[in-house]
Scaffold this active site. Structure first.
Site, mmCIF file in Angstrom:
data_model
loop_
_atom_site.group_PDB
_atom_site.id
_atom_site.type_symbol
_atom_site.label_atom_id
_atom_site.label_comp_id
_atom_site.label_asym_id
_atom_site.label_seq_id
_atom_site.Cartn_x
_atom_site.Cartn_y
_atom_site.Cartn_z
ATOM 1 N N LYS A 107 18.409 -1.827 36.274
ATOM 2 C CA LYS A 107 18.192 -1.388 34.891
ATOM 3 C C LYS A 107 19.286 -1.976 34.016
ATOM 4 O O LYS A 107 20.388 -2.260 34.504
ATOM 5 C CB LYS A 107 18.262 0.144 34.810
ATOM 6 C CG LYS A 107 17.560 0.708 33.597
ATOM 7 C CD LYS A 107 16.095 0.850 33.880
ATOM 8 C CE LYS A 107 15.329 1.500 32.771
ATOM 9 N NZ LYS A 107 13.994 1.915 33.266
HETATM 10 N N1 GLU Z 1 10.900 0.238 32.021
HETATM 11 C C1 GLU Z 1 9.764 0.498 32.847
HETATM 12 C C2 GLU Z 1 10.102 1.542 33.887
HETATM 13 O O1 GLU Z 1 10.992 2.326 33.716
HETATM 14 C C3 GLU Z 1 9.174 -0.763 33.421
HETATM 15 C C4 GLU Z 1 10.068 -1.542 34.324
HETATM 16 C C5 GLU Z 1 9.500 -2.907 34.715
HETATM 17 O O2 GLU Z 1 8.380 -3.189 34.363
HETATM 18 O O3 GLU Z 1 10.237 -3.620 35.369
HETATM 19 O O4 GLU Z 1 9.437 1.674 34.878
#
Ligand code: GLU
Length: 418
Positions: A107
């Site tokens: 993240k």
């Molecule tokens: N931000 C989204 C999540 O928390 C998508 C993450 C992604 O597609 O890599 O799952």
């Protein structure tokens, strides 16, 4: 702030520990999973439109990459911190493992309110952040995507910056891109679609069907809440309340969802919608509805308000909207919670499809994307359901157990270096 300090990290940590204890997990694997693999903090200087320079704090955390490259969004929000980013990276590890993707958890984020910046400032911020984390990301290493405060345009700037640094186009470095530069059909609405699939699967298990008598309240009418509302509306459900940062609107007979979508797309606040009955976001969360979808941000249902939440089913569209204590309180009174790492996994599943399509330079039609998304989510839902029966635990715990089981197997096979 240290890595472990935020309430969100503590909460993710305690869910991990309690699932580990229930499944009798190898303590050595559990010990490793408590810590991220890598965490990078960067300073992101931006020359603002008035000529002054402002420095923003940015992060990228890779929690675990046993199953494949890191995967996870980039958040632009004033509450972003190292600890919160680490907690979200950990949740991504469990989410990817649960739905069987060959991806690890990561993240990123910048502590900023994107609404305070002009388009030019936002572009400069995104490009410099990408440059600062460029040694950590890449199609084989770690693949960012949108999250709160970021969108397809942000991903386009990230993809372009990374590609300029290498001298050729690298679409596989991010997902959630606009279709014109290698995005996947269906990615934009995939998270909301997945939430609705899960609600339907849960109804099936209970021997019921979503229909005109099903009442729904949605906290957060954005990237996740809006497509979820549209799909449920198409199934005939009665969406009685939706909200944004300005407040919530309520109609016990059901809101006109297409009109709400049009209103919000024209960048207007829900509270200004003509003829709408206004309630607060807190009141929305406490409505007596069949399904509540908290799809905005983490920590909105805690031990302080969980006793007042009356919904029969809660589908966690956001990451961590219910704290561990809130999950226990609501489960104890018989409320069914579809946990975030399952419920909102539609986004990362279609991100995975986008990454695969980008690597192969071969693109699928929408029907293929949605069919594959449905099938993966169904498999994961059934696995979590069975796990909750087997261990006699709630769906949240069951999702962690099913996910930890997969990661534990892979970590043991790979062993520890050196
Ligand atoms: N931000 C989204 C999540 O928390 C998508 C993450 C992604 O597609 O890599 O799952």
């Amino acid at each position: 702030m240290s890595l472990f300090e935020s309430p969100f990290f503590q909460d993710a940590f305690s869910q991990l520990e309690s699932a580990g204890a229930t499944m009798n997990m190898d303590p050595n694997v559990l010990e490793r999973l408590k810590y991220p693999k890598r965490a990078l903090q960067v300073s992101v200087p931006v020359r603002l439109d008035d000529g002054t320079v402002k420095v923003f704090e940015g992060y990228r955390v890779q929690h675990n990459m046993t199953l494949g490259p890191g995967k996870g969004g980039v958040r632009f929000h004033p509450h972003v911190s190292l600890s919160e980013t680490a907690a979200l990276a950990m949740l991504m590890t469990f989410k990817c493992a649960l739905v069987g993707l060959p991806l690890g958890g990561a993240k990123g984020g910048i502590k900023v309110d994107p609404n305070d910046l002009s388009r030019a400032e936002l572009q400069a911020l995104t490009r410099r952040y990408t440059t600062e984390i460029s040694m950590m990301i890449g199609p084989d290493k770690d693949i960012p995507a949108p999250d709160i405060g970021t969108d397809g345009q942000t991903m386009a700037w990230m993809m372009d910056t990374y590609s300029q640094l290498g001298g050729y186009a690298v679409p596989g470095v991010v997902t959630g891109k606009p279709i014109a530069i290698g995005g996947s059909l269906g990615r934009a609405e995939s998270t909301g679609k997945g939430v609705v699939f899960c609600i339907n699967f849960a109804y099936e298990k209970l021997g019921k069907k979503v229909g005109t008598s099903t009442t729904v309240a949605i906290h957060g009418f954005g990237k996740v809440g809006m497509p979820a509302a549209q799909d449920l509306d198409a199934q005939g459900a009665k969406i009685v309340a939706i909200s944004d940062v300005s407040g919530a609107i309520y109609n016990p007979k059901g809101l006109d969802i297409p009109a709400c979508v049009e209103w919000v797309r024209s960048r207007k606040y829900l509270k200004d919608m003509p003829g709408a009955e206004l309630i607060t976001n807190e009141q929305l969360l406490e409505l007596d509805v069949d399904v509540l979808i908290p799809a905005a941000i983490d920590g909105v249902v805690t031990k302080d308000n969980a006793h007042r939440v009356k919904a029969k089913m809660i589908a966690e569209g956001a990451n961590g909207p219910l704290t561990h204590e809130a999950v226990d309180i609501i489960s104890a009174r018989g409320g069914l919670i579809i946990p975030d790492i399952l419920c909102n996994a539609g986004g990362v599943i279609v991100s995975y499809f986008e990454w695969v399509q980008g690597l192969q330079m071969f693109f699928w039609d929408l029907e293929t994307v949605n069919k594959k998304l449905h099938d993966i989510m169904k498999l994961a839902f059934d696995k979590v359901w069975e796990c909750s029966q087997k261990y006699k635990v709630n769906m949240k715990q069951a999702a962690f157990i099913a996910s930890l089981d997969r990661i534990q197997g892979a970590m043991r096979l790979r062993g520890m270096w050196p």
